[in-house]
Design an enzyme around this catalytic site. Structure first.
Site, PDB file in Angstrom:
ATOM      1  CG  ASP A  17      -0.218   0.021   2.537  1.00  0.00           C
ATOM      2  OD1 ASP A  17       1.033  -0.085   2.547  1.00  0.00           O
ATOM      3  OD2 ASP A  17      -0.884   0.141   3.582  1.00  0.00           O
ATOM      4  CB  CYS A  20       5.455  -2.793   1.222  1.00  0.00           C
ATOM      5  SG  CYS A  20       6.461  -2.148  -0.124  1.00  0.00           S
ATOM      6  CG  HIS A 140       5.927  -5.750  -2.278  1.00  0.00           C
ATOM      7  ND1 HIS A 140       4.967  -4.979  -1.634  1.00  0.00           N
ATOM      8  CD2 HIS A 140       5.962  -6.933  -1.628  1.00  0.00           C
ATOM      9  CE1 HIS A 140       4.447  -5.695  -0.638  1.00  0.00           C
ATOM     10  NE2 HIS A 140       5.035  -6.877  -0.628  1.00  0.00           N
TER      11      HIS A 140
END
Length: 170
Positions: A17, A20, A140
């Site tokens: 979001d 991370c 990510h």
């Protein structure tokens, strides 16, 4: 650290979001301290608190950090205070200072089924039992757990105290 030592690492999926990196580091800090593992909503709170402290740490260390940040320093710090701004290497370095603990970044390298260490931060806070995060190469971060954690019932320290303890104990 040898490949043999890395085998027991288990990836913990972290919500993507924009927080991370901060969620992964906060989760890893809880693991490292043997604290209650944070729920998704608690991760969000801890991530936002860590992000704010990281932005403050940039300001505190401006003379040492300004040169390696992209663009105008004030704009960069202002952007990093926003909850969905992605973090990277500069934020990992500041996380290590805020938490006063080492952080190791792992990544799967093509042709390997074992994540390799690609970066280490905060070595001045020790080298044993670092907070481990897994970078996917595309922006990510997930948390890494080095061994099965003790059950939550055995954890007496609550996760909400982790920033308090990070500054008062070494």
């Amino acid at each position: 650290m040898s490949d043999r030592e890395l085998r027991p690492l288990r990836s913990i999926r972290i919500t993507g979001d924009g927080r991370c990196l901060f969620r992964s580091v906060a989760y890893g800090a809880c693991l490292r301290r043997g604290q209650q593992l944070p729920s998704d909503s608690a991760q969000k709170e801890l991530a936002d608190e860590l992000r704010a402290k990281v932005a403050d740490e940039f300001i505190k260390r401006r003379g040492d950090t300004e040169w390696f940040l992209e663009g105008d320093f004030e704009s960069y710090v202002r952007r990093m205070r926003k909850p969905h701004a992605w973090g990277g290497e500069p934020e990992l370095l500041m996380c290590s200072h805020v938490l006063r603990m080492p952080i190791t970044v792992h990544m799967y390298i093509k042709g390997s089924d074992i994540p390799r260490i690609i970066a280490e931060y905060g070595q001045e806070y020790g080298k044993e039992n670092p907070v481990r995060v897994l970078y996917d190469g595309y922006g990510h971060y997930d948390a890494l757990q080095s061994s099965p954690a003790r059950s939550v019932a055995n954890r007496r320290t609550r996760y909400l105290s982790f920033f308090y303890f990070s500054r008062t104990t070494t």
